[in-house]
Design an enzyme around this catalytic site. Structure first.
Site, short mmCIF file in Angstrom:
data_model
loop_
_atom_site.label_atom_id
_atom_site.label_comp_id
_atom_site.label_asym_id
_atom_site.label_seq_id
_atom_site.Cartn_x
_atom_site.Cartn_y
_atom_site.Cartn_z
N GLY A 23 0.85 -1.20 0.00
CA GLY A 23 0.00 0.00 0.00
C GLY A 23 0.88 1.24 0.00
CD GLU A 185 -14.47 10.65 -1.22
OE1 GLU A 185 -13.71 11.60 -1.43
OE2 GLU A 185 -14.06 9.51 -0.98
#
Ligand SMILES: Cc1cc2nc3c(=O)[nH]c(=O)nc-3n(C[C@H](O)[C@H](O)[C@H](O)COP(=O)(O)OP(=O)(O)OC[C@H]3O[C@@H](n4cnc5c(N)ncnc54)[C@H](O)[C@@H]3O)c2cc1C
Length: 497
Positions: A23, A185
């Site tokens: 990541g 979102e």
């Protein structure tokens, strides 16, 4: 089966750095060691680097999964001192300096001189893990694709139900749990889908009648952005048609809906096929392994306390960075992971060069932002508070900058044109496997490991199947020959002497 790394004597080999995770922490840590005299082995349980901030766009059909998850191997192909290995780390032995990892039941061990642990965090259901089956989280590509299938699938089911004259309300109700940036979102995008993108695509339902609920136990939207921006965001969401339910704690989730309770004792049940969990994080379980060996405490979210230089007590060779750590109330954001990983890489390099230790790790806050819908966002940079179109342009620029790879930037911009200027969504494909495949695998006792056998086991099975088949073929050939020789072809079985 266990395989270990080479046994070259210490003096004859380069310093070995193992990095866990691909990541933000893992990738940036590895990249920052590219000029160091070290051998880096990056071990991660996926073959890609995931840009989590745009997962919601994969789930709502704007971007493809490849655009936000380039292959780590390709990203690091030019870095000669880095090796990428696929595997889920199951154990870290701090005493022996070994990391054990496995893929589909095959175990491997990697030894290290320095270790960077950047395994991130998973979804937390606050002790109600059974909610996960009915309300997937948003942490991985699998999650996003499953959600894409569930969201677009719900409209399909509603069209069929409406055609038969049946009730569609529960099919056209979408509940997002958690009013942080991800929840905001997601709710904003589903509202846009229903009210704008899909409005001409169905004949028996009016997609604009879909309900999108954003639910949170907290009294405000986007708490880390402060009360004013939170209120503004709530208003913008409501203008989009999102119903914001604050102070509502989810107490139960099942296949047909969910239950919430308010502080005053009221309980409300909402019938909704599609639920999305965007609340709560839980540090990687590797934090517990490290805590047990060092005594470093874990916080309620399973994040491990680290020294001010991001190392573990008694283990200066082990750095932990990103979402896994609890240090000075740092937020779980990409910049904390990136800056922490750079700090760790610099320290490893400096030690090899005999440089003095750096000052304690200090996070530089570059700001936070969240989109509400196309052309609308909120942003917080230093003391500056921005909303609307300007904030959205900032969001666009920052996300474009951080998407890995030139090719991905170009295609992401094209997809954004299609979705934001037009009405389209280029990535609406959803397959049954995406929706049901994971649950099917979960029902196997050992997950995907059950689909492959140990090499020896497989060879034995194949040998036995081969010999059985050979016997059948030989018997069949002998019978064919006998029929011909005995002149029995073309005669009825009953006519034979
Ligand atoms: C939906 C969503 C939206 C977000 N939006 C924003 C945003 O807008 N802005 C922002 O700054 N931040 C955002 N974040 C947070 C940000 O993505 C994280 O803070 C950041 O990814 C943390 O980086 P990390 O390296 O610690 O962990 P991650 O990026 O999660 O990486 C963890 C890595 O470890 C690997 N791994 C995990 N366990 C193991 C194991 N046992 N063995 C091997 N490998 C393992 C994983 O496969 C992965 O490669 C968002 C997060 C999510 C989920």
């Amino acid at each position: 089966m266990t395989a270990t790394q080479d046994a070259t004597p210490e003096a004859a080999r380069r310093h070995r750095v193992v990095v866990i995770g691909s990541g933000f922490g893992g990738l940036f840590g590895t990249k920052h060691l590219r000029r160091s005299d070290v051998e880096v082995t990056m071990i991660a349980k996926t073959t890609h680097h995931l840009f989590q901030p745009l997962l919601y766009q994969v789930a709502t059909g704007i971007l493809s999964e490849g655009e936000i998850a380039p292959p780590t191997r390709e990203v690091l192909s030019g870095q000669d001192n880095a090796t990428v290995l696929l595997g889920e780390v199951t154990d870290i032995d701090l005493e022996e300096r070994r990391v054990s990892f496995h893929v589909l039941g095959r175990e491997t061990v990697a030894e290290y001189d320095s270790l960077i642990v950047a395994a991130g965090a998973g979804q937390s259901y606050f002790g109600n893990d059974h909610f996960a089956e009915f309300a997937p989280g948003m942490k991985s590509i699998d999650d996003a694709l499953e959600l894409r299938g569930r969201i677009f699938g719900a409209f399909e089911m509603a069209e069929l139900a409406a055609r038969r004259g049946e009730e569609v309300d529960h099919l056209l109700t979408f509940v997002v749990v958690g009013a942080g940036p991800t929840g905001v979102e997601m709710a904003g995008q589903i509202a846009e889908l229903a009210h704008r993108t899909l409005r001409r695509d169905f004949r028996h339902i009016n997609t604009r009648q879909a309900r999108v609920l954003l639910v949170d136990a907290a009294p405000q939207v986007l708490p880390p952005f402060g009360a004013k921006l939170g209120e503004k965001t709530k208003k913008e969401l409501e203008d989009l048609g999102v119903e914001v339910m604050l102070g509502a704690m989810v107490t139960d989730v099942d296949e047909r809906g969910l239950e919430m309770s308010y502080k005053d004792g009221r309980t409300v049940r909402v019938e909704a096929i599609t639920k999305i969990w965007a609340a709560g994080v839980q540090g990687s379980p590797l934090g517990k392994t490290l805590s047990e060996q060092t005594g470093a405490p874990l916080d309620r979210a399973g994040r491990i306390s680290v020294n001010p230089d991001l190392t573990l007590p008694g283990h200066p060779e082990v750095f932990v960075v990103g979402d896994m750590i609890a240090l000075d109330n740092l937020p779980g954001v990409a910049q904390v992971a990136i800056q922490g990983a750079k700090y760790a890489a610099k320290e490893i390099d400096g030690r090899l060069k005999g440089k003095p230790a750096q000052k304690p790790f200090k996070y530089f806050d570059k700001g936070s932002m969240a989109t509400i819908s196309r052309f609308r966002a909120v942003a917080m940079v230093g003391k500056l508070r921005l909303t609307g179109f300007i904030a959205w342009l900032m969001w666009l620029a920052v996300h474009l900058f951080y998407i890995t790879g030139f090719k991905n930037r170009v295609t992401a911009v094209l997809h954004w044109f299609v979705s934001f200027l037009g009405r389209g969504r280029s990535e609406r494909t959803a397959t049954e496997q995406q929706i049901f495949g994971r649950s099917a695998l979960a029902r196997l006792q050992r997950g995907a490991s059950d689909l492959v056998s140990e090499p020896g086991e497989y060879d034995d099975l194949r040998r036995s199947a081969d010999s059985q088949r050979r016997e059948e073929l030989e018997a069949q050939a002998a019978e064919e020959a006998r029929l011909t020789d005995a002149g029995e072809r073309g005669t009825k079985v009953g006519d034979r002497a």
